[in-house]
Design a protein around this motif. Structure first.
Motif, short mmCIF file in Angstrom:
data_model
loop_
_atom_site.label_atom_id
_atom_site.label_comp_id
_atom_site.label_asym_id
_atom_site.label_seq_id
_atom_site.Cartn_x
_atom_site.Cartn_y
_atom_site.Cartn_z
N ASP A 81 0.83 -1.21 0.00
CA ASP A 81 0.00 0.00 0.00
C ASP A 81 0.86 1.26 0.00
OD1 ASP A 81 -2.50 -1.17 -0.10
OD2 ASP A 81 -2.68 -1.35 2.07
N GLY A 82 1.94 1.25 0.80
CA GLY A 82 2.81 2.43 0.86
C GLY A 82 3.53 2.68 -0.45
N GLY A 83 4.01 1.60 -1.08
CA GLY A 83 4.70 1.77 -2.36
C GLY A 83 3.79 2.30 -3.45
N ALA A 84 2.55 1.77 -3.49
CA ALA A 84 1.59 2.27 -4.48
C ALA A 84 1.23 3.73 -4.20
CB ALA A 84 0.33 1.41 -4.45
N ALA A 85 1.17 4.09 -2.92
CA ALA A 85 0.86 5.48 -2.56
C ALA A 85 1.95 6.43 -3.03
CB ALA A 85 0.66 5.61 -1.06
N VAL A 86 3.21 6.00 -2.98
CA VAL A 86 4.32 6.85 -3.44
C VAL A 86 4.17 7.15 -4.94
CG1 VAL A 86 6.81 6.91 -3.85
CG2 VAL A 86 5.92 6.14 -1.64
N GLY A 87 3.82 6.11 -5.72
CA GLY A 87 3.61 6.33 -7.15
C GLY A 87 2.47 7.28 -7.42
N THR A 88 1.38 7.13 -6.67
CA THR A 88 0.23 8.04 -6.82
C THR A 88 0.62 9.47 -6.46
OG1 THR A 88 -1.34 6.26 -6.34
CG2 THR A 88 -2.11 8.53 -6.01
N LEU A 89 1.37 9.62 -5.38
CA LEU A 89 1.80 10.96 -4.95
C LEU A 89 2.69 11.62 -5.99
CD1 LEU A 89 1.90 13.12 -2.73
CD2 LEU A 89 3.86 11.91 -1.75
N ALA A 90 3.59 10.84 -6.60
CA ALA A 90 4.49 11.40 -7.62
C ALA A 90 3.69 11.92 -8.82
CB ALA A 90 5.49 10.33 -8.07
N ILE A 91 2.72 11.14 -9.30
CA ILE A 91 1.91 11.59 -10.43
C ILE A 91 1.09 12.82 -10.05
CG2 ILE A 91 0.07 10.93 -12.03
CD1 ILE A 91 0.98 8.05 -11.79
N MET A 92 0.57 12.84 -8.83
CA MET A 92 -0.24 13.98 -8.39
C MET A 92 0.59 15.25 -8.37
SD MET A 92 -2.43 14.34 -4.85
CE MET A 92 -0.95 14.38 -3.80
N LEU A 93 1.82 15.17 -7.87
CA LEU A 93 2.68 16.35 -7.83
C LEU A 93 3.05 16.83 -9.23
CD1 LEU A 93 5.06 15.37 -4.87
CD2 LEU A 93 3.16 17.01 -4.85
N LEU A 94 3.28 15.89 -10.14
CA LEU A 94 3.58 16.27 -11.53
C LEU A 94 2.38 16.95 -12.17
CD1 LEU A 94 5.51 13.06 -12.64
CD2 LEU A 94 6.47 15.38 -12.48
N LEU A 95 1.18 16.48 -11.86
CA LEU A 95 -0.03 17.11 -12.38
C LEU A 95 -0.19 18.53 -11.83
CD1 LEU A 95 -2.85 14.41 -12.39
CD2 LEU A 95 -2.22 15.90 -14.29
N LEU A 96 0.05 18.68 -10.54
CA LEU A 96 -0.13 19.98 -9.91
C LEU A 96 0.85 21.02 -10.46
CD1 LEU A 96 -0.71 18.90 -6.20
CD2 LEU A 96 -2.38 19.92 -7.75
N THR A 97 2.02 20.56 -10.91
CA THR A 97 3.03 21.48 -11.47
C THR A 97 2.98 21.52 -12.99
OG1 THR A 97 4.68 19.68 -11.41
CG2 THR A 97 4.56 21.15 -9.49
N ASN A 98 1.94 20.92 -13.59
CA ASN A 98 1.79 20.88 -15.06
C ASN A 98 3.01 20.28 -15.75
OD1 ASN A 98 -0.81 22.15 -15.10
ND2 ASN A 98 0.19 24.12 -14.72
N SER A 99 3.61 19.29 -15.12
CA SER A 99 4.83 18.67 -15.66
C SER A 99 4.62 17.23 -16.10
CB SER A 99 5.95 18.70 -14.60
OG SER A 99 6.20 20.02 -14.15
N LEU A 100 3.40 16.72 -15.98
CA LEU A 100 3.17 15.31 -16.27
C LEU A 100 3.32 15.01 -17.76
CD1 LEU A 100 2.34 12.55 -15.10
CD2 LEU A 100 -0.03 13.16 -15.61
N LEU A 102 3.93 11.50 -20.63
CA LEU A 102 3.53 10.11 -20.76
C LEU A 102 4.56 9.17 -20.14
CD1 LEU A 102 0.97 8.92 -21.95
CD2 LEU A 102 2.23 8.42 -24.05
N TRP A 103 5.85 9.48 -20.31
CA TRP A 103 6.87 8.58 -19.79
C TRP A 103 6.88 8.56 -18.26
CZ3 TRP A 103 10.92 9.93 -16.64
CH2 TRP A 103 11.25 11.30 -16.56
N HIS A 104 6.41 9.64 -17.65
CA HIS A 104 6.28 9.63 -16.19
C HIS A 104 5.30 8.54 -15.75
CE1 HIS A 104 7.41 14.15 -16.35
NE2 HIS A 104 8.48 13.42 -16.09
N LEU A 105 4.22 8.39 -16.51
CA LEU A 105 3.23 7.37 -16.16
C LEU A 105 3.82 5.97 -16.30
CD1 LEU A 105 -0.03 8.74 -17.85
CD2 LEU A 105 0.65 8.87 -15.45
N TYR A 106 4.61 5.74 -17.35
CA TYR A 106 5.25 4.44 -17.51
C TYR A 106 6.06 4.08 -16.27
CZ TYR A 106 4.13 4.48 -22.53
OH TYR A 106 3.49 4.50 -23.73
N VAL A 107 6.87 5.01 -15.81
CA VAL A 107 7.75 4.74 -14.67
C VAL A 107 6.94 4.56 -13.39
CG1 VAL A 107 9.62 5.66 -13.24
CG2 VAL A 107 9.68 5.99 -15.73
N ALA A 108 6.03 5.50 -13.12
CA ALA A 108 5.26 5.45 -11.87
C ALA A 108 4.38 4.21 -11.80
CB ALA A 108 4.41 6.71 -11.74
N LEU A 109 3.73 3.86 -12.91
CA LEU A 109 2.86 2.70 -12.91
C LEU A 109 3.65 1.40 -12.84
CD1 LEU A 109 0.15 3.80 -15.49
CD2 LEU A 109 -0.04 3.71 -13.00
#
Length: 258
Positions: A81-100, A102-109
């Motif tokens: 659960d904690g590891g999956a939460a880290v990936g979710t948090l990383a994508i959320m921060l990239l979205l908030l900074t308009n930096s997301l 496609l390759w970010h999703l590959y890595v995080a997922l």
């Protein structure tokens, strides 16, 4: 039913946390499918996103069970659960900074997929510690109910949120639901399992234990046939799961797709 709930309070607390977490994850998965297709217009890209999340799980799963046999079940679930939460948090921060991108999703997922490989076997093994053998069928019914709630409620809720406020709130909700799951796991204690027979230490011992799991399936024809039937059904449904979102978004709105 009331007697089962009263006698298995630890299971019900953990089950509730997993229901909430599964709902958040299903909402995020649906929202990501919409975002990827709208950004790229490519069903192929959407398929590769799914592949990035599933492939690590495929390769790690045979060894995850052997590792979980060596670990505390509750800590294994906390890790997943904690590891999956880290990936979710990383994508959320990239979205908030308009930096997301496609390759970010590959890595995080892909990273989340590794941790998810531990989730199902750890949860299944933990249930056998929390519930008496005669209640296994009832517990399994609750687990199936949790998955059904996510599959039914998540798309409709996620579609409404995406139309109203975009993708970011989905990740906020998903991260909060992970925290709920972690909180429920921290609040309980699992009975200690019987120690499993070790096949040696290090990588070679782990490989031998994973091989024992494979031999267990191969030696039981009915179980092998059942597993192969699941493979074929899931393979067929994989086409639908990838193509349905592009088809719907080409013909209707996100809300109708949900």
């Amino acid at each position: 039913m009331r007697a089962f709930i009263g006698q298995n309070r630890t299971f019900m607390v953990v089950w509730f946390g997993q229901v909430v977490s599964n709902l958040g994850s299903a909402m995020t998965g649906f929202g990501l499918g919409i975002w990827v297709y709208q950004e790229t217009g490519s069903a192929t890209q959407l398929a590769f996103i799914v592949l990035a999340s599933r492939l690590p799980t495929l390769f790690v799963s045979p060894f995850a069970g052997a590792l979980i046999d060596r670990w505390d079940r509750r800590w294994a679930m906390l890790l997943s659960d904690g590891g999956a939460a880290v990936g979710t948090l990383a994508i959320m921060l990239l979205l908030l900074t308009n930096s997301l991108e496609l390759w970010h999703l590959y890595v995080a997922l892909a990273v989340s997929g590794v941790f998810q490989a531990f989730q199902f076997p750890a949860y299944g093994a933990a249930i056998t510690l929390m519930v008496d053998r005669e209640d296994y069928a009832r517990a399994s019914g609750f687990v199936q109910l949790a998955g059904s709630v996510g599959r039914i409620a998540a798309p409709a809720a996620a579609a409404a949120i995406v139309v109203w406020a975009g993708l970011t709130p989905l990740f906020v909700i998903d991260f909060v639901t992970f925290l709920v799951a972690v909180a429920t796991l921290v609040s309980v204690r699992f009975p200690a399992p019987e120690p499993s027979e070790r096949q040696g230490r290090g990588v070679m011992g782990l490989l031998r234990e994973a091989r024992l799991g494979l031999d267990f399936v191969l030696e039981r024809r009915a179980l092998l046939i059942l597993m192969l039937s699941f493979v074929m059904v899931n393979f067929a449904f994989a086409f639908q799961s990838v193509l349905l979102i592009p088809l719907l978004l080409e013909t209707t709105t996100e809300q109708v797709a949900g």
